[in-house]
Design an enzyme around this catalytic site. Structure first.
Site, short mmCIF file in Angstrom:
data_model
loop_
_atom_site.label_atom_id
_atom_site.label_comp_id
_atom_site.label_asym_id
_atom_site.label_seq_id
_atom_site.Cartn_x
_atom_site.Cartn_y
_atom_site.Cartn_z
N GLU A 297 0.76 -1.13 -0.02
CA GLU A 297 -0.10 0.02 -0.06
C GLU A 297 0.85 1.22 -0.06
O GLU A 297 0.85 2.03 0.82
CB GLU A 297 -0.98 0.20 1.24
CG GLU A 297 -1.62 -1.15 1.38
CD GLU A 297 -2.46 -1.31 2.52
OE1 GLU A 297 -3.51 -2.00 2.74
OE2 GLU A 297 -2.06 -0.57 3.61
N PRO A 298 1.75 1.58 -1.28
CA PRO A 298 2.52 2.75 -1.04
C PRO A 298 1.48 3.92 -1.24
O PRO A 298 0.73 4.05 -1.97
CB PRO A 298 3.27 2.63 -2.27
CG PRO A 298 2.46 1.50 -3.21
CD PRO A 298 1.60 0.88 -2.26
N GLY A 299 2.00 5.02 -0.41
CA GLY A 299 1.39 6.18 -0.65
C GLY A 299 2.55 7.41 -0.98
O GLY A 299 2.69 7.67 -2.18
N ARG A 300 3.27 7.57 0.03
CA ARG A 300 4.57 8.71 0.04
C ARG A 300 5.31 8.44 -1.26
O ARG A 300 5.86 9.15 -2.08
CB ARG A 300 5.26 8.49 1.32
CG ARG A 300 6.37 9.49 1.29
CD ARG A 300 7.26 9.21 2.45
NE ARG A 300 6.66 8.93 3.79
CZ ARG A 300 6.36 9.92 4.64
NH1 ARG A 300 6.77 10.98 4.49
NH2 ARG A 300 5.71 9.49 5.67
N CYS A 367 2.08 33.10 11.97
CA CYS A 367 2.41 33.79 13.32
C CYS A 367 2.95 32.48 14.44
O CYS A 367 2.07 32.32 15.23
CB CYS A 367 1.18 34.39 13.83
SG CYS A 367 0.77 36.01 12.92
C1 LIG Z 1 -0.60 5.70 5.53
C2 LIG Z 1 -0.79 4.24 5.42
C3 LIG Z 1 -0.02 3.77 4.41
C4 LIG Z 1 0.76 4.30 3.25
O1 LIG Z 1 1.86 4.85 3.60
P1 LIG Z 1 3.10 5.49 3.16
O2 LIG Z 1 4.09 5.87 4.13
O3 LIG Z 1 2.62 6.77 2.38
O4 LIG Z 1 3.42 4.54 2.07
C5 LIG Z 1 -0.43 2.22 3.88
N1 LIG Z 1 -1.21 1.55 4.72
C6 LIG Z 1 -1.78 2.15 5.86
C7 LIG Z 1 -2.58 1.23 6.65
C8 LIG Z 1 -1.46 3.31 6.22
O5 LIG Z 1 -2.19 3.72 7.44
#
Ligand SMILES: *Cc1c(COP(=O)(O)O)cnc(C)c1O
Length: 618
Positions: A297-300, A367
């Site tokens: 589950e990649p996001g970043r 601020c």
């Molecule tokens: C936030 C999250 C991700 C993604 O994490 P990254 O650091 O963005 O890759 C994947 N799985 C779960 C359960 C998350 O909470």
């Protein structure tokens, strides 16, 4: 020194970490992304500005889809519809952490079955949404959630696939706020209780146990963490089989793949995917288990490195020997430095002057003394107001964590691709910030009619003068919808015969016989909206700013009150700031924005919808 640092090919030859998007080039025109000049983008679209290298984002999505048998884009990293759509197009499914993120996925066009919902405290509404929209997976956090989801799925007569989230009990080397896999984590079921919860899920009506989920943390650079996670989870799969006779089809290892912000060297995703799958395969073989589908589950790591933030330099000063460079953004558009002590690489995006470099501290406009975006970055000594700075790798957890602190709007987001620019998100303006306000605390301004001007209902004999007035307004262009005057005087003569009725009022400002202003207000006919009236107002160019508009407005609202109207609405073009200021004084607030609602001869224009409640909101 800065020269060498920004020479990207030298950098890659030397094997030095590089946080800039693949389409970024530092050349004679300064920073260009996918062939588009960053300074031009800043000049045209304003700053702060988030610029996404679309091809970079797409290729990272494709690489993730290739590296893992199943991959989800964790949309919380950047939940804009455009980003969600691209991730889907490139073969990824979607991971949502809230109902709001599920809604974003669905509105961006995702079918429910491509969305997975996790979260450590799902609300009743979120569980109902998951059932109603037929989400592909629900990641259950605890045993209570087994019962809560089961009850709803059963009532709806459907079956939902579920994963059980476990705490893999691995301490990750990352900031404690984004470490989630340790024993004390608020996320998931302890390993010891996992078999029991999985059994409950497998036995619950309306649920189908599909597998196990874990997520160790975020910005993890050490491949060993994921390998250990794989070992631990395969151990759990064996216990599921031995103790409960359960088969997990899916083994979801979560996300957290680290990226280069300054000098970090993450393992390439293809390499990591292969290593993890091999480890899962080996561990399963040792225990005689069928190999499950491995998911990530990649996001970043997808959106983070693909975007940069552009800021304009404002005040430059020296304090206690430090060069402080203020930019027109800060902790509202990027809270990561404040939250996680995040560091960024910063470069001059405007074309270079070849000056020597000196350390600078980049501070925001908020601020808060803590509103520091970057410390000790090397930038030209002659950096000055108006220069454009670029922050690398700001795609993830910046916009999605942005706030309106100090009543500052969120930045615009653009994507660039082979010389072309596409808008992802409009800049948040004062009207957007106002849309949650109510109008009840406003006081109407005093309306003293300017000397020599009378405010009165229109009369039939005003028709000719009114038409002259109206033609001039229309010819000015830009303020009213009409681009031509269509009706002859007799139409207005007829209208003005009934200028003050229970249904509408036509009120003029007259200087002797000359019409110099006009307001039209008419209530809705439908019984359900009869408490609402729509208003349109215009004042002759030579009499603006003298109180004519205020006087006309007061009279129109007097009519509205006397007719039992409770709410008055109008539409105005965003550029008509004088009119917007007038409406504000009468308590009008923005309730919406109709994109491209007017098709003018010169192009499409948005319309802003404003409304006020007379005598306070219901
Ligand atoms: C936030 C999250 C991700 C993604 O994490 P990254 O650091 O963005 O890759 C994947 N799985 C779960 C359960 C998350 O909470």
């Amino acid at each position: 020194m800065a020269e060498a640092e920004l020479d990207r090919s030298a950098r890659s030859d030397a094997g030095v970490a590089d946080p800039w998007p693949t389409g970024a080039v530092f050349g004679a025109r300064g920073l260009e992304i996918a062939g588009v000049s960053a300074a031009d983008l800043a000049a045209r679209h304003g700053t702060p500005l988030l610029v996404v290298d679309e091809d970079d984002f797409r290729s990272r999505c494709r690489a993730a889809a290739a590296a893992w048998p199943r991959a989800f884009f964790a949309v919380k990293a950047f939940p804009a519809y455009a980003a969600i759509r691209i991730a889907m197009e490139e073969g990824l499914d979607l991971l949502a952490s809230t109902g709001g993120e599920v809604e974003a996925c669905l509105r961006a066009g995702a079918p429910g079955e491509r969305v997975s919902l996790h979260g450590n405290d799902k609300s009743a509404e979120e569980l109902e949404l998951a059932v109603r929209e037929g989400l592909g997976l629900v990641v259950l956090d605890n045993s209570e959630e087994v019962a809560r989801l089961s009850e709803r799925a059963r009532a709806a007569g459907t079956v939902r696939d579920v994963l059980v989230r476990v705490v893999p009990e691995i301490l990750a080397d990352t900031h404690e706020a984004i470490a989630t896999g340790h024993e004390a984590s608020k996320f998931g079921v302890p390993l010891l209780e996992a078999v029991g919860v999985a059994r409950a899920a497998a036995e619950a009506e309306g649920l189908r146990f599909a597998g196990i989920h874990a997520h160790v943390g975020s910005q993890l650079l050490d491949a060993e963490v994921f390998l250990r996670e794989a070992e631990v989870l395969v151990g759990l799969l064996a216990r599921l089989r031995d103790e409960a006779g359960l088969v997990a089809e899916l083994l979801d290892l979560g996300g957290g793949f680290g990226i280069t912000y300054t000098d970090e060297r993450p393992v390439p995703i293809a390499e990591l995917g292969l290593a993890v799958r091999e480890r899962v395969g080996d561990a399963c073989a040792r225990r005689g288990l069928a190999v499950p589908t491995v998911a990530a589950e990649p996001g970043r790591s997808l959106i983070g490195p693909a975007a940069v933030t552009l800021y304009s330099v404002g005040t430059v000063k020296t304090a206690a020997g430090r060069r402080l460079v203020a930019v027109d953004g800060g902790m509202s558009d990027n809270p990561r430095p404040v939250l996680y002590d995040a560091r960024y690489e910063v470069a001059l995006a405007s074309s270079r002057r070849g000056a020597a470099v000196e350390p600078a501290t980049i501070v925001g406009r908020h601020c808060e003394s803590g509103d520091v975006l970057a410390e000790g970055v090397l930038l030209p000594a002659d950096l000055a107001r108006g220069d454009v700075l670029a922050f690398a790798a700001t795609g993830a957890y910046t916009y999605s964590m942005a706030s309106n602190y100090n009543r500052v709007g969120r930045p615009a987001v653009l994507a660039v691709r082979v010389g072309e620019t596409r808008r992802w998100l409009r800049r948040e303006d004062a009207g957007d910030l106002e849309r949650l306000e109510t109008s009840e605390h406003r006081r109407e301004p005093d309306a003293s009619v300017p000397p020599g001007i009378s405010i009165r209902p229109a009369r039939p004999r005003d028709a000719r003068s009114f038409l002259e007035f109206w033609r001039a307004i229309v010819e000015e262009g830009g303020h009213v919808r009409s681009e031509s005057v269509r009706h002859p005087p007799r139409v207005y003569r007829a209208r003005f015969r009934r200028a003050w009725t229970g249904r509408e009022a036509q009120i003029v400002a007259a200087d002797g016989e000359r019409v110099v202003g006009h307001v039209f207000i008419q209530r809705d006919d439908h019984p359900i909206t009869r408490h609402v009236a729509t208003l349109g107002i215009a004042v002759a160019a030579d009499l603006r700013g003298k109180g004519v508009g205020t006087a006309l407005m007061s009279e129109a609202l007097r009519w509205a009150r006397s007719s039992g109207v409770e709410k008055v609405v109008l539409s105005v073009y965003p550029g008509n700031t004088a009119a917007i200021a007038l409406y504000r004084r009468f308590g009008f607030v923005q309730e919406g924005r109709l994109a491209g609602h007017s098709r003018k001869s010169y192009g499409y224009e948005d319309e802003i919808l404003m409304a006020t409640w007379l005598g306070g909101e219901r």
